[in-house]
Design an enzyme around this catalytic site. Sequence first.
Site, PDB file in Angstrom:
ATOM      1  N   PHE A 126      -0.380  51.307  47.106  1.00 46.15           N
ATOM      2  CA  PHE A 126       0.566  52.302  46.605  1.00 46.15           C
ATOM      3  C   PHE A 126      -0.250  53.560  46.299  1.00 46.15           C
ATOM      4  O   PHE A 126      -1.316  53.482  45.677  1.00 46.15           O
ATOM      5  CB  PHE A 126       1.252  51.765  45.341  1.00 46.15           C
ATOM      6  CG  PHE A 126       2.335  52.660  44.829  1.00 46.15           C
ATOM      7  CD1 PHE A 126       3.620  52.564  45.326  1.00 46.15           C
ATOM      8  CD2 PHE A 126       2.070  53.612  43.850  1.00 46.15           C
ATOM      9  CE1 PHE A 126       4.621  53.399  44.864  1.00 46.15           C
ATOM     10  CE2 PHE A 126       3.072  54.450  43.383  1.00 46.15           C
ATOM     11  CZ  PHE A 126       4.354  54.344  43.891  1.00 46.15           C
ATOM     12  N   ASP A 195      -3.404  45.069  40.529  1.00 42.36           N
ATOM     13  CA  ASP A 195      -2.143  45.759  40.250  1.00 42.36           C
ATOM     14  C   ASP A 195      -1.015  44.755  40.501  1.00 42.36           C
ATOM     15  O   ASP A 195      -0.816  44.300  41.630  1.00 42.36           O
ATOM     16  CB  ASP A 195      -2.028  46.986  41.172  1.00 42.36           C
ATOM     17  CG  ASP A 195      -0.751  47.790  40.934  1.00 42.36           C
ATOM     18  OD1 ASP A 195       0.253  47.199  40.497  1.00 42.36           O
ATOM     19  OD2 ASP A 195      -0.755  49.001  41.219  1.00 42.36           O
ATOM     20  N   TYR A 220       9.214  48.088  34.788  1.00 44.54           N
ATOM     21  CA  TYR A 220      10.574  48.516  35.140  1.00 44.54           C
ATOM     22  C   TYR A 220      11.101  47.878  36.425  1.00 44.54           C
ATOM     23  O   TYR A 220      12.215  48.155  36.829  1.00 44.54           O
ATOM     24  CB  TYR A 220      10.662  50.048  35.243  1.00 44.54           C
ATOM     25  CG  TYR A 220       9.525  50.711  36.003  1.00 44.54           C
ATOM     26  CD1 TYR A 220       9.420  50.597  37.380  1.00 44.54           C
ATOM     27  CD2 TYR A 220       8.554  51.433  35.328  1.00 44.54           C
ATOM     28  CE1 TYR A 220       8.370  51.186  38.056  1.00 44.54           C
ATOM     29  CE2 TYR A 220       7.504  52.023  35.993  1.00 44.54           C
ATOM     30  CZ  TYR A 220       7.411  51.900  37.362  1.00 44.54           C
ATOM     31  OH  TYR A 220       6.369  52.476  38.021  1.00 44.54           O
ATOM     32  N   LYS A 221      10.297  47.003  37.053  1.00 50.54           N
ATOM     33  CA  LYS A 221      10.788  46.343  38.268  1.00 50.54           C
ATOM     34  C   LYS A 221      11.337  44.962  37.882  1.00 50.54           C
ATOM     35  O   LYS A 221      12.422  44.883  37.313  1.00 50.54           O
ATOM     36  CB  LYS A 221       9.665  46.245  39.294  1.00 50.54           C
ATOM     37  CG  LYS A 221       9.077  47.603  39.705  1.00 50.54           C
ATOM     38  CD  LYS A 221       8.028  47.402  40.795  1.00 50.54           C
ATOM     39  CE  LYS A 221       7.177  48.642  41.016  1.00 50.54           C
ATOM     40  NZ  LYS A 221       7.894  49.737  41.652  1.00 50.54           N
ATOM     41  N   ARG A 369      13.664  48.480  52.618  1.00 49.15           N
ATOM     42  CA  ARG A 369      13.106  47.506  51.668  1.00 49.15           C
ATOM     43  C   ARG A 369      14.223  46.838  50.893  1.00 49.15           C
ATOM     44  O   ARG A 369      15.113  47.507  50.368  1.00 49.15           O
ATOM     45  CB  ARG A 369      12.215  48.228  50.640  1.00 49.15           C
ATOM     46  CG  ARG A 369      10.770  48.189  50.931  1.00 49.15           C
ATOM     47  CD  ARG A 369       9.899  48.692  49.801  1.00 49.15           C
ATOM     48  NE  ARG A 369      10.529  49.266  48.620  1.00 49.15           N
ATOM     49  CZ  ARG A 369       9.916  49.444  47.462  1.00 49.15           C
ATOM     50  NH1 ARG A 369       8.666  49.068  47.323  1.00 49.15           N
ATOM     51  NH2 ARG A 369      10.521  49.998  46.436  1.00 49.15           N
TER      52      ARG A 369
END
Length: 394
Positions: A126, A195, A220-221, A369
């Site tokens: 990312f 990560d 937040y995922k 996705r």
Amino acid sequence: MSDLTGRAKELDAADELAAKRAEFVLDDVVYLDGNSLGALPANVPDRVADVVGRQWGALRIRSWEESGWWTAPERIGDRIAPLVGAAPGQIVVGDSTSVNVFKALVAAVRMAGEGRDEIVVDATTFPTDGYIAESAARMTGCRLRPVVPSEVASVLGDRTAAVLLNHVDYRTGRLHDLPALTAAVHAAGAYVVWDLCHSAGALPVGLDEHGVDLAVGCTYKYLNGGPGSPAYLYVRSDLQPRFDSPLPGWNSHAEPFGMRPEYEPAPGAPRGRVGTPDILSMLALEAALEVWDGVSVESVRAKSLALTDFFLECVERYVPEGAVESLTPVAHEERGSQVALRCQGADAVMKRLVERGVVGDYRAPDVLRFGFTPLYVGFADVERAARVLGELLS
Ligand SMILES: Cc1ncc(COP(=O)(O)O)c(C=O)c1O
């Protein structure tokens, strides 16, 4: 009714996590974007109202003590710990993932010491991790070596200081071999930073079991903490005395209210803190984490694999041959909790999917996705998403 609709019904009826769905605010949209922003747990609005109205509105400054604001970063870290296989006292919540990547990576290089002057970073990472690794390398006088995860082991050596890796690739959904890569980094005498943004809350991580040095992740995922909810930093307990933060703030001081000009780091996980915690977001996250009561990460993983298997099967059945190509590995041991489909005009296709009530997301240049959050996604959702995609591409 197609046989896939029937199968979806049977799978939903047998799903032990199905009842969890009622603990979220959902509508008739198929929400497959929990790998970007998790859905809202139903208990959060009342908790936030209490934090604002009573804790802030009435108790004001007293809440730092009486409402447990001051200790929230460690307390909530301990709430996340079992979800990533960590014993208490090693995780602190606060700041963004990006900031925690910086803290962890620079601290890892400082631990590695003299003579080790290379940082290895996942070349497919990312972007934020790559940008920060580049800056951390410049600051610490290291050379940055971006390599794809499959080649990491071959570039490790006695000059490697630290290695920054993603547990699950954000674009393809590929799950990397955390135990083997961690062991390889350790065999080279270096430190690893993982990560966990796309794995925590979706699959077992086993931080303690696999001897991970440092880890970071967002909330937040799959942890459903809300937009911009604070991230976390894991520092293995035996490394904490040597964790030399590049962002020493008054919140990580051994005596924060001593107001001393010289810095003396606090012991334990609080050493990873920096400044005043973002209490409103943090306490929304604390409420959101209550949906995990009574849930095992293993059961979440089993359902996640069943959901992604079923989605791939439905896509194969409904989508015209050649219209999409899956970038997500078929092997369970290499798959996270999302499916990425390469598709011509993916941006426009995703917009049309959203219009039809199926929300995933698009990643440039050509990837659709779909994230599968086992706590609130069901098998009927999966079948509908694939069916609508098939209709759009036919
Ligand atoms: C793998 C990964 N790392 C880092 C980040 C960035 O996190 P933050 O915005 O909390 O700094 C993201 C965001 O989606 C991510 O997916």
